[in-house]
Write an enzyme that holds these catalytic residues in place. Structure first.
Site, PDB file in Angstrom:
ATOM      1  N   LEU A 187       0.829  -1.107  -0.005  1.00  0.00           N
ATOM      2  CA  LEU A 187       0.018  -0.057   0.113  1.00  0.00           C
ATOM      3  C   LEU A 187       0.804   1.210  -0.034  1.00  0.00           C
ATOM      4  CD1 LEU A 187      -2.698  -1.015   2.703  1.00  0.00           C
ATOM      5  CD2 LEU A 187      -3.102  -0.939   0.009  1.00  0.00           C
ATOM      6  N   GLY A 188       2.057   1.193   0.422  1.00  0.00           N
ATOM      7  CA  GLY A 188       2.840   2.601   0.589  1.00  0.00           C
ATOM      8  C   GLY A 188       4.162   2.215   1.389  1.00  0.00           C
TER       9      GLY A 188
ATOM     10  N   ASP B  50       3.065  14.193  15.937  1.00  0.00           N
ATOM     11  CA  ASP B  50       3.286  13.715  14.607  1.00  0.00           C
ATOM     12  C   ASP B  50       2.117  14.192  13.831  1.00  0.00           C
ATOM     13  OD1 ASP B  50       4.998  13.855  12.363  1.00  0.00           O
ATOM     14  OD2 ASP B  50       4.977  11.869  12.303  1.00  0.00           O
TER      15      ASP B  50
ATOM     16  N   GLY C 295       8.821   1.941   7.851  1.00  0.00           N
ATOM     17  CA  GLY C 295       8.708   0.654   7.077  1.00  0.00           C
ATOM     18  C   GLY C 295       7.648   0.589   6.004  1.00  0.00           C
TER      19      GLY C 295
ATOM     20  N   GLY D  25       8.018   6.133   6.922  1.00  0.00           N
ATOM     21  CA  GLY D  25       9.229   6.386   7.532  1.00  0.00           C
ATOM     22  C   GLY D  25       9.996   5.364   8.301  1.00  0.00           C
TER      23      GLY D  25
END
Length: 633
Positions: free
Chosen positions: A323-324, A440, A329, A327
């Site tokens: 899927l993507g 974040d 993994g 940062g």
């Protein structure tokens, strides 16, 4: 003997044989040329698999020549700054960027793998450098290079740089991707060094070489080199051979035997040292694993379901559908074996020397939470050095792609996303047994379900603390540039607390509104195109925001309300920011009840040439992250 110990053994043998002095006697010319080490500038005692390109030793791909007292790879056009043969690593920099980083004939982005025997080392960072950019583009980025380059046929000559995940900037003519060292990357963003200085520090590259075969050659009395096809050749006194030198008379055999005995003794000693180092590293890994196990056990029945790594592979069909990439993994799509429920599995990278903090943060945070606006952690994997997190699948991906992408959401949907995110943060700050600070908050970490309901994700930087403490102690800076509160950068702005999350939330809300803003043609200087300042001035004068796709008074009111709340949240003084409970009250209340906040300001990360009170920039044109921006879990 383990594979790692075997590797250390061969490294020890190579080091031993490379330090044995050669016997100077007449014989093959290539043997003489390959017998010794050579040096150039700061690079000393260079040996196989590198050789001097001006001599007939032969080493093919790794042929070097000394220019301006620095070694340069002849084949690829890289300047060599350092070599570590045992670790098969070298520090290199593109030779065409050494004197000047301005393109003279135009460049194309370099591939990640330059050669089959030459790849980026782990943790290399990358920058995208854009040339020939318009003044509008320069005003949109947070950090500028303060460089100009003349490009034939291009009127604009500005140079800007970005993170590697920004693949394209409209309004720039030429771009190149340049790898840099992690420390140079950090110093560049902190303003300690210039763009050219960061590039000149180079980057680490791994090279491959048949060191085991070379050891056999050296053990037979030869010297390692390469033929025209880059295959290892053993150069001996009597000639060159494919593998090892042939056995000759007894005298030579006796000399080699004596050298072999001495070398063996030294190799045994070196191997013992290497083994001790290896065991220390393994003990650290075992200690880290036990630490993680201890953290997991303390949550008892509250901890999510634990899976073996073999089960994780089965759920994802051996990581078939990616899927993507984030940062920490890769993220893969899968299904739970029990009920076939769609899931997203994040495989965490395990770095040498890491303490697993992001893994502990994720498991610990989700073990404390259960809220409709927080992503659900369904399970985890801690299997040796394999770590994975199993989440519910969020089919509509991240908020980030709906701010600037072609898929547009309505103003009512944006409002509901802002409200849902605020409720999730208020829950983390006030209604958990342990207060959780996320650190974040940004569009990329707000995921959307089938009905576009928002859920907060990615607690890798989170910090758990008691509710009695108004401020927390924290070493270093956490978060993403552009969303980090000023007190996290410097304690002179105040203490770090839940108000730091409020700031990040405010920046995200302003970006949700600012992403729909038309290009402002009435700006008098570059600082006025920052959306927060621009919007503040218009609200102060009670003027419309002139946003795209606003078709009714109700939508205009929603945009103004979100902008006012965003401006309240990004106040430089943390005490002036509202709590998330107050933010929810403001969102659900009337626009007439909202006052215009004090003017927020702070210096940009590297300063501004036009204004010392420049707001942190919000992008006004599409800026996409890497493929991780579409991760849906």
């Amino acid at each position: 003997m383990s594979s790692k110990l075997t590797f250390y053994f061969y490294v020890a043998l190579v080091l031993v044989f490379l330090t044995i002095p050669s016997c100077c006697c007449s014989g093959d010319a290539q043997f003489q040329n390959c017998s010794g080490f050579y040096s150039c500038g700061s690079l000393q005692n260079i040996g196989y698999p590198f050789c001097d390109g001006d001599e007939p030793c032969g080493c093919g791909t790794f042929s070097l020549f000394c220019e301006s007292n620095k070694y340069t790879l002849m084949e690829w056009g890289y300047r060599v700054l350092g070599i570590d043969v045992p670790l098969q690593k070298m520090t290199v920099v593109r030779n065409d960027l050494w004197e000047n980083i301005c393109p003279e004939k135009g460049y194309s982005p370099s591939n990640r793998t330059t050669n089959a025997q030459f790849t980026y080392a782990d943790r290399v960072r990358e920058l995208n450098i854009f040339y020939g950019c318009s003044s509008e583009v320069e005003s949109q980025v947070q950090v500028k290079s303060n460089l100009t380059c003349h490009i034939p046929g291009v009127n604009e000559s500005r140079v800007v740089f970005t993170d590697s995940f920004i693949q394209d900037l409209r309004g720039c003519k030429v771009s190149i991707r340049v790898p840099v060292l992690p420390r140079a990357y950090d110093d560049l963003w902190d303003g300690k060094i210039s763009l050219h200085e960061a590039v000149k520090q180079g980057f680490d590259a791994q090279f491959s070489s048949p060191m085991g075969a070379c050891t056999a050659c050296v053990n037979s009395g030869g010297r390692c080199g390469s033929d025209n096809e880059d295959k290892l050749t053993c150069h001996c006194r009597e000639g060159s051979y494919p593998a090892v030198c042939p056995t000759n008379n007894g005298k030579r055999h006796g000399m080699k035997l004596a050298l072999g005995i001495a070398a063996s003794a030294m190799a045994v000693f070196a191997t013992v040292i290497c083994y001790c180092v290896y065991r220390l590293r393994e003990n650290r890994k075992i200690k880290e694993y036990k630490k993680l196990e201890t953290h997991i056990r303390q949550y008892g029945s509250l901890a999510p379901k634990r899976y073996k790594f073999s089960e994780i592979k089965k759920m994802t069909q051996s990581f078939k559908d990616k899927l993507g990439q984030g940062g920490y993994g890769g993220v893969y799509k899968g299904k739970l074996p029990a009920n076939g429920r769609p899931i997203a599995v994040k495989i965490l990278n395990v770095y040498e020397g890491g303490d697993g903090e992001e893994f502990i943060n994720e498991v610990a945070s989700f073990s404390q939470t259960s809220h409709v606006n927080v992503v659900t952690l369904l399970g985890f994997c801690l299997d040796g050095n394999k770590r994975a997190l199993v989440y519910e699948l969020m089919t509509n991906g991240s908020l980030e792609k709906y701010i600037y992408g072609e898929s547009r959401l309505s103003w009512e949907q944006f409002y509901q996303i802002a409200l849902g995110t605020a409720r999730g943060l208020e829950y983390l700050h006030c209604r958990c047994n342990t207060q959780i600070l996320h650190f974040d908050i940004k569009p990329h970490n707000i995921l959307l379900d089938d009905n576009f309901n928002p859920k907060i994700s990615d607690f890798g930087l989170a910090k758990l603390c008691t509710k009695k403490r108004s401020n927390i102690s924290m070493a270093g800076t956490r978060g993403t540039i552009g969303y980090i509160a000023p007190e996290v950068f410097s304690r002179c702005f105040g203490g770090v607390s839940y108000k730091s999350d409020v700031y990040s939330y405010g920046m995200m809300v302003l970006e949700m509104v600012g992403g729909r803003k038309k290009p402002c043609g009435e700006a008098k200087n570059s600082s006025e195109v920052y959306f927060a300042r621009w919007a503040y001035q218009r609200l102060l004068l009670d003027e419309d925001l002139k946003l795209q796709e606003v078709t009714s008074e109700e939508e205009e009111e929603t945009a103004k309300k979100m902008t006012l709340i965003g401006l309240w949240c990004i106040q430089t003084d943390p005490s002036q920011r509202p709590s998330m409970s107050k933010v929810i009250e403001m969102l659900e209340g009337s626009l007439e009840d909202l006052e215009i906040p004090p003017k927020p300001f702070m210096c940009s990360p590297l300063g501004s040439r036009n204004d010392t009170e420049t707001l942190l920039a919000l992008p006004l044109s599409p800026v996409h992250e890497s493929s991780a921006s579409s991760s849906s879990f």
